[in-house]
Motif scaffolding. Structure first.
Motif, PDB file in Angstrom:
ATOM      1  N   VAL A 269       8.681   6.059   8.361  1.00 39.77           N
ATOM      2  CA  VAL A 269       7.512   6.669   8.993  1.00 39.77           C
ATOM      3  C   VAL A 269       7.763   6.809  10.490  1.00 39.77           C
ATOM      4  O   VAL A 269       8.626   6.147  11.067  1.00 39.77           O
ATOM      5  CB  VAL A 269       6.241   5.816   8.781  1.00 39.77           C
ATOM      6  N   GLU A 270       6.982   7.657  11.100  1.00 38.89           N
ATOM      7  CA  GLU A 270       7.070   7.807  12.543  1.00 38.89           C
ATOM      8  C   GLU A 270       5.865   7.124  13.160  1.00 38.89           C
ATOM      9  O   GLU A 270       4.736   7.324  12.727  1.00 38.89           O
ATOM     10  CB  GLU A 270       7.094   9.286  12.909  1.00 38.89           C
ATOM     11  N   VAL A 271       6.150   6.319  14.138  1.00 36.44           N
ATOM     12  CA  VAL A 271       5.058   5.601  14.783  1.00 36.44           C
ATOM     13  C   VAL A 271       5.021   6.023  16.238  1.00 36.44           C
ATOM     14  O   VAL A 271       5.985   5.815  16.981  1.00 36.44           O
ATOM     15  CB  VAL A 271       5.270   4.075  14.688  1.00 36.44           C
ATOM     16  N   GLY A 272       3.947   6.639  16.623  1.00 35.51           N
ATOM     17  CA  GLY A 272       3.796   7.069  18.011  1.00 35.51           C
ATOM     18  C   GLY A 272       3.597   5.871  18.912  1.00 35.51           C
ATOM     19  O   GLY A 272       3.243   4.785  18.455  1.00 35.51           O
ATOM     20  N   LYS A 273       3.817   6.096  20.190  1.00 37.55           N
ATOM     21  CA  LYS A 273       3.729   4.999  21.140  1.00 37.55           C
ATOM     22  C   LYS A 273       2.330   4.397  21.158  1.00 37.55           C
ATOM     23  O   LYS A 273       2.132   3.209  21.337  1.00 37.55           O
ATOM     24  CB  LYS A 273       4.082   5.543  22.527  1.00 37.55           C
ATOM     25  N   GLU A 274       1.357   5.250  20.976  1.00 38.95           N
ATOM     26  CA  GLU A 274      -0.025   4.791  21.075  1.00 38.95           C
ATOM     27  C   GLU A 274      -0.566   4.272  19.742  1.00 38.95           C
ATOM     28  O   GLU A 274      -1.635   3.689  19.684  1.00 38.95           O
ATOM     29  CB  GLU A 274      -0.931   5.942  21.543  1.00 38.95           C
ATOM     30  N   SER A 275       0.130   4.572  18.648  1.00 39.08           N
ATOM     31  CA  SER A 275      -0.482   4.241  17.364  1.00 39.08           C
ATOM     32  C   SER A 275      -0.063   2.858  16.881  1.00 39.08           C
ATOM     33  O   SER A 275       0.954   2.314  17.278  1.00 39.08           O
ATOM     34  CB  SER A 275      -0.144   5.297  16.318  1.00 39.08           C
ATOM     35  N   GLN A 276      -0.887   2.324  16.017  1.00 37.73           N
ATOM     36  CA  GLN A 276      -0.631   0.975  15.520  1.00 37.73           C
ATOM     37  C   GLN A 276       0.112   1.057  14.191  1.00 37.73           C
ATOM     38  O   GLN A 276      -0.288   1.819  13.312  1.00 37.73           O
ATOM     39  CB  GLN A 276      -1.961   0.253  15.281  1.00 37.73           C
ATOM     40  N   ILE A 277       1.105   0.208  14.040  1.00 34.29           N
ATOM     41  CA  ILE A 277       1.871   0.195  12.790  1.00 34.29           C
ATOM     42  C   ILE A 277       0.981  -0.178  11.601  1.00 34.29           C
ATOM     43  O   ILE A 277       1.131   0.330  10.504  1.00 34.29           O
ATOM     44  CB  ILE A 277       3.099  -0.745  12.922  1.00 34.29           C
ATOM     45  N   GLU A 278       0.008  -1.068  11.851  1.00 38.43           N
ATOM     46  CA  GLU A 278      -0.892  -1.469  10.757  1.00 38.43           C
ATOM     47  C   GLU A 278      -1.640  -0.259  10.207  1.00 38.43           C
ATOM     48  O   GLU A 278      -1.808  -0.103   9.009  1.00 38.43           O
ATOM     49  CB  GLU A 278      -1.919  -2.504  11.241  1.00 38.43           C
ATOM     50  N   ARG A 279      -2.087   0.591  11.129  1.00 32.32           N
ATOM     51  CA  ARG A 279      -2.833   1.773  10.715  1.00 32.32           C
ATOM     52  C   ARG A 279      -1.916   2.726   9.943  1.00 32.32           C
ATOM     53  O   ARG A 279      -2.308   3.292   8.921  1.00 32.32           O
ATOM     54  CB  ARG A 279      -3.421   2.466  11.952  1.00 32.32           C
ATOM     55  N   VAL A 280      -0.699   2.873  10.442  1.00 30.22           N
ATOM     56  CA  VAL A 280       0.254   3.754   9.759  1.00 30.22           C
ATOM     57  C   VAL A 280       0.467   3.276   8.322  1.00 30.22           C
ATOM     58  O   VAL A 280       0.467   4.066   7.376  1.00 30.22           O
ATOM     59  CB  VAL A 280       1.607   3.784  10.522  1.00 30.22           C
ATOM     60  N   ILE A 281       0.597   1.958   8.157  1.00 32.15           N
ATOM     61  CA  ILE A 281       0.803   1.409   6.813  1.00 32.15           C
ATOM     62  C   ILE A 281      -0.418   1.666   5.935  1.00 32.15           C
ATOM     63  O   ILE A 281      -0.304   2.100   4.797  1.00 32.15           O
ATOM     64  CB  ILE A 281       1.102  -0.111   6.896  1.00 32.15           C
ATOM     65  N   PHE A 282      -1.587   1.445   6.502  1.00 32.87           N
ATOM     66  CA  PHE A 282      -2.805   1.645   5.707  1.00 32.87           C
ATOM     67  C   PHE A 282      -2.925   3.103   5.263  1.00 32.87           C
ATOM     68  O   PHE A 282      -3.244   3.405   4.113  1.00 32.87           O
ATOM     69  CB  PHE A 282      -4.044   1.222   6.509  1.00 32.87           C
ATOM     70  N   GLU A 283      -2.625   4.003   6.177  1.00 33.10           N
ATOM     71  CA  GLU A 283      -2.714   5.420   5.831  1.00 33.10           C
ATOM     72  C   GLU A 283      -1.676   5.797   4.783  1.00 33.10           C
ATOM     73  O   GLU A 283      -1.924   6.615   3.894  1.00 33.10           O
ATOM     74  CB  GLU A 283      -2.578   6.282   7.094  1.00 33.10           C
ATOM     75  N   GLU A 284      -0.529   5.158   4.892  1.00 34.20           N
ATOM     76  CA  GLU A 284       0.528   5.415   3.907  1.00 34.20           C
ATOM     77  C   GLU A 284       0.072   4.964   2.511  1.00 34.20           C
ATOM     78  O   GLU A 284       0.358   5.601   1.511  1.00 34.20           O
ATOM     79  CB  GLU A 284       1.795   4.662   4.338  1.00 34.20           C
ATOM     80  N   LEU A 285      -0.678   3.875   2.486  1.00 30.69           N
ATOM     81  CA  LEU A 285      -1.165   3.337   1.212  1.00 30.69           C
ATOM     82  C   LEU A 285      -2.179   4.258   0.545  1.00 30.69           C
ATOM     83  O   LEU A 285      -2.416   4.171  -0.649  1.00 30.69           O
ATOM     84  CB  LEU A 285      -1.824   1.966   1.442  1.00 30.69           C
ATOM     85  N   GLN A 286      -2.803   5.110   1.349  1.00 31.35           N
ATOM     86  CA  GLN A 286      -3.789   6.030   0.783  1.00 31.35           C
ATOM     87  C   GLN A 286      -3.130   7.263   0.187  1.00 31.35           C
ATOM     88  O   GLN A 286      -3.759   8.016  -0.533  1.00 31.35           O
ATOM     89  CB  GLN A 286      -4.796   6.442   1.862  1.00 31.35           C
ATOM     90  N   LYS A 287      -1.855   7.462   0.536  1.00 35.76           N
ATOM     91  CA  LYS A 287      -1.158   8.640   0.014  1.00 35.76           C
ATOM     92  C   LYS A 287      -0.679   8.386  -1.408  1.00 35.76           C
ATOM     93  O   LYS A 287      -0.648   7.255  -1.879  1.00 35.76           O
ATOM     94  CB  LYS A 287       0.046   8.965   0.908  1.00 35.76           C
ATOM     95  N   THR A 288      -0.259   9.466  -2.034  1.00 36.28           N
ATOM     96  CA  THR A 288       0.275   9.326  -3.384  1.00 36.28           C
ATOM     97  C   THR A 288       1.707   8.813  -3.300  1.00 36.28           C
ATOM     98  O   THR A 288       2.501   9.341  -2.531  1.00 36.28           O
ATOM     99  CB  THR A 288       0.281  10.695  -4.093  1.00 36.28           C
ATOM    100  N   PRO A 289       2.023   7.785  -4.075  1.00 33.66           N
ATOM    101  CA  PRO A 289       3.384   7.237  -4.016  1.00 33.66           C
ATOM    102  C   PRO A 289       4.433   8.225  -4.501  1.00 33.66           C
ATOM    103  O   PRO A 289       4.113   9.178  -5.230  1.00 33.66           O
ATOM    104  CB  PRO A 289       3.330   6.027  -4.944  1.00 33.66           C
ATOM    105  N   LYS A 290       5.674   7.973  -4.102  1.00 33.35           N
ATOM    106  CA  LYS A 290       6.774   8.858  -4.483  1.00 33.35           C
ATOM    107  C   LYS A 290       7.152   8.666  -5.942  1.00 33.35           C
ATOM    108  O   LYS A 290       7.621   9.576  -6.602  1.00 33.35           O
ATOM    109  CB  LYS A 290       8.005   8.549  -3.613  1.00 33.35           C
ATOM    110  N   THR A 291       6.969   7.433  -6.427  1.00 29.46           N
ATOM    111  CA  THR A 291       7.450   7.111  -7.770  1.00 29.46           C
ATOM    112  C   THR A 291       6.405   7.434  -8.827  1.00 29.46           C
ATOM    113  O   THR A 291       5.222   7.134  -8.648  1.00 29.46           O
ATOM    114  CB  THR A 291       7.755   5.605  -7.847  1.00 29.46           C
ATOM    115  N   ASP A 292       6.870   8.011  -9.924  1.00 33.68           N
ATOM    116  CA  ASP A 292       5.968   8.261 -11.050  1.00 33.68           C
ATOM    117  C   ASP A 292       5.453   6.937 -11.586  1.00 33.68           C
ATOM    118  O   ASP A 292       6.172   5.953 -11.618  1.00 33.68           O
ATOM    119  CB  ASP A 292       6.718   8.966 -12.196  1.00 33.68           C
ATOM    120  N   GLY A 293       4.237   6.944 -12.028  1.00 38.89           N
ATOM    121  CA  GLY A 293       3.709   5.734 -12.654  1.00 38.89           C
ATOM    122  C   GLY A 293       3.032   4.802 -11.671  1.00 38.89           C
ATOM    123  O   GLY A 293       2.362   3.865 -12.059  1.00 38.89           O
TER     124      GLY A 293
END
Lengths: 189, 472
Positions: free
Chosen positions: B180-204
């Protein structure tokens, strides 16, 4: 054996807290030494292997898999260290060793006549235990001294719970049979 | 006097394995039967003898504490052994293009600066809480980037994170690595949380975050990460204890991958709640390793053709290894990553040696003594030539004729952590396994050779030869 406490001590050791490790040593050294001294013939060997076991535990602690309980893990290391050191250690317990075995309180049996008889023969029984096949003796001692379950003993020895149970059963049968033989011969005399 | 009890009965009696009724029957019998009393007595004696403890002299502990390296796990000392088991697969500088290495390193260093952390913070306990991202195999003596490089602030950084999604059985969470890309101003925790809301790459796999949930704020302090979530987190929860646990641990386990987060506290619209739906909710949660599953190994994430290539290369590899045909083996070695040699089940990205396919063919003749990591148990360095190592830690058994060959499944784990799947999350491996040789050892002398392959340009290449045995 307190699993939660052990795991906290392991965790803290891995965070660099040496006192936590010292506590682990304090709580396990007696048991490990007790086990090893019954498996070996000389007190010095038992102490040396005990030290070696704890050093291995420390050096490999980061690899400890918390799926195992710490107590089975440390015994497995003890059993394995013993096997690898077996060539070096003195094997036969000598007269001095048996002479220094302390008397047990007679309370181990509810039946005074038998307790008396067995106390008289205690060195003979210990010799019988010592003559057991190594794996049977290990399983028997682990079962009796730690109240490990068959599956825990299986984990320690790397065998199935059924195989562990079988070994303990065999060991007990052998000890009793040999003692009975001994007792029969005594009568004839 | 007639005795109709067997020795087995007496043994069971001492082990408390009988019914009350049988116990009573035996107790009565013992009164009158000397033979059984004697048997019982011998068993009692054996037990007291085993339990009887002997005094431990003070010197035992003293000697132990003097012999160990007290700073082995301390913060000040960089101990490479056990840290970051699940760190991203790190490319060895020996073979990686220097540029790639510098990039990886400087990014990570920036990350540290950004978070105000030291790269080797105290989280050595890879077993329980495993920190995520920082390189560790910066072998001494190899090119390290200029200090100035690492101080250069970049507006956006690339980072590898590990996030956990729910599996299809709804009984666990499965890790997926993301860049993932983390901007200087953004929080890694938020990036992770947002990533968790996306659809995973793996089937199932699926996202476990209730739809519409917004992350209002996130603060990490003193190891505890506090998430303030919108009410949709509660309102749109699918319900059910299992579903709830997956939602929670998908978040908690993902966040605790970060080195400075140990626990997660949830708040809903600024308020602590007593319960979520079932789970007690007013205290921070720790990580749950038990709920982490690996993807089904036979999942159809590999085509038939690809599998054929993998099996073919595996067959050729083990044959080449058996025949000591390093030229043939080199053809199967990963062209970029080379091949790692690991002496024990626990792959150590810090000290294992990696050779390129170009280096391999001449190695058996080489007189160079390499350091291959440390002997298990003693911790002494393993110093051997390649040929010596080969006989001891590669082909010490006739693995080509192994008793069992496991695919992506460890046959025997021993008591150390086998971390192939953590080190090579994208890899597939074969485990050539013998259950034991000398019957006296009861299987303690099992042996394994594991060949790990990774896909590259549509072909499967050998990336690791890991030797497994019971050692310590």
């Amino acid at each position: 054996m307190n699993k939660v406490r052990d795991n906290i001590l392991v965790e803290n050791t891995l965070k660099g807290d040496v006192n936590a490790f010292e506590e682990l040593v304090s709580s396990y050294q007696g048991r490990i030494l007790n086990f090893l001294s019954k498996m070996t013939a000389a007190r010095e060997d038992a102490e040396e292997i005990t030290q070696e076991v704890f050093i291995k535990v420390y050096n490999n602690l980061y690899k400890y898999n918390s799926k195992w309980s710490f107590s089975t893990w440390i015994y497995r290391i003890a059993v394995n260290t013993l096997r690898s050191e077996y060539r070096k250690v003195k094997k036969a317990k000598d007269i001095d060793y048996y002479a220094s075995i302390p008397e047990l309180p007679a309370s181990f049996s509810d039946y005074p006549d038998i307790a008396y008889e067995i106390k008289e023969k205690r060195v003979e029984i210990i010799k019988i235990i010592d003559q057991l096949k190594e794996d049977q003796k290990t399983a028997l001692l682990l079962r009796c001294m730690q109240d490990f379950s068959f599956s825990e003993i299986g984990d320690i020895l790397g065998i199935s719970p059924e195989a562990a149970k079988m070994k303990i059963q065999r060991a007990k049968q052998t000890v009793i049979r040999k003692y009975e033989e001994l007792q029969e011969r005594g009568k004839v005399k | 006097m007639k005795c109709n009890l067997s020795l087995e009965d007496i043994i069971k009696y001492t082990e408390n394995q009988l019914s009350d009724e049988d116990n009573k029957r035996i107790r009565e019998h013992l009164q009158s039967c000397e033979k059984c009393r004697r048997q019982y007595g011998v068993l009692n004696f054996t037990e007291s003898y085993a339990k009887e403890s002997i005094p431990v002299s003070e010197s035992v502990k003293k000697n132990i504490m003097e012999a160990i390296d007290v700073s082995r796990y301390s913060k000040e000392k960089k101990f490479l052994g056990g840290r970051l088991n699940r760190a991203m697969p790190v490319i060895k500088p020996v073979l990686a293009a220097a540029a790639v290495f510098v990039l990886v390193f400087s990014v990570a260093t920036n990350y540290d600066n950004l978070r105000g952390l030291v790269s080797n913070n105290g989280s050595v306990g890879g077993v329980i809480s495993s920190p995520g991202i920082s390189p560790q195999n910066t072998n001494a003596g190899l090119a390290t980037p200029d200090a100035t490089d690492s101080e250069t602030q970049q507006p956006v950084e690339k980072k590898t994170i590990t996030v956990y999604y729910g599996n299809s059985n709804a009984d666990g969470v499965v890790a997926e690595k993301r860049e993932v890309e983390v901007g200087k101003e953004s929080q890694i925790e938020r990036v992770i949380f947002e990533e968790l809301q996306k659809t995973p790459k793996t089937d199932g796999l699926h996202s476990t975050i209730p739809t519409g949930t917004k992350l209002i704020s996130v603060v990490t302090d003193g190891g505890i990460c506090t998430l303030d979530l919108s009410k949709e987190f509660v309102d749109n929860s699918p319900g059910g204890t299992a579903g709830e646990a997956m939602t929670l641990y998908s978040i908690i386990n993902s966040l605790t991958e970060l080195p400075d987060i140990n626990k997660v506290q949830f708040m809903i619209e600024g308020q602590k709640q007593e319960v979520y739906i079932h789970a007690v909710f007013d205290e921070p949660f720790g990580r749950n390793e038990g709920i982490i599953k690996t993807q089904d190994v036979n999942a159809t994430d590999i085509t038939e053709e690809s599998l054929k290539n993998l099996e073919e290369n595996n067959k050729n590899s083990i044959q080449a290894i058996k025949e000591k045909d390093m030229k043939k083996l080199a053809e199967i070695v990963h062209p970029v990553k080379g091949v790692r040699f690991s002496a024990y089940s626990h792959i150590d990205t810090g000290s294992d040696l990696v050779f390129t396919k170009e280096q391999l063919p001449s190695l058996l003749e080489s007189e160079v003594v390499y350091a291959w990591g440390a002997y298990d148990g003693t911790g002494d360095p393993i110093k051997l030539t390649f040929a010596q190592y080969y006989d001891k830690f590669v082909y010490d058994r006739d693995f080509a004729k192994a008793e069992k060959v496991g695919f992506n499944k460890i046959q025997q784990e021993g008591n150390t952590i086998v971390n192939i799947k953590e080190v090579y999350p994208e890899g597939k491996f074969f485990d050539f396994y013998f259950s034991g040789f000398n019957p006296d050892y009861e299987g303690l002398d099992w042996a394994s050779l594991r060949l790990v392959f990774e896909e590259y340009n549509g072909q499967w290449y050998l990336v690791c030869i890991a030797h497994g045995q019971w050692t310590i």
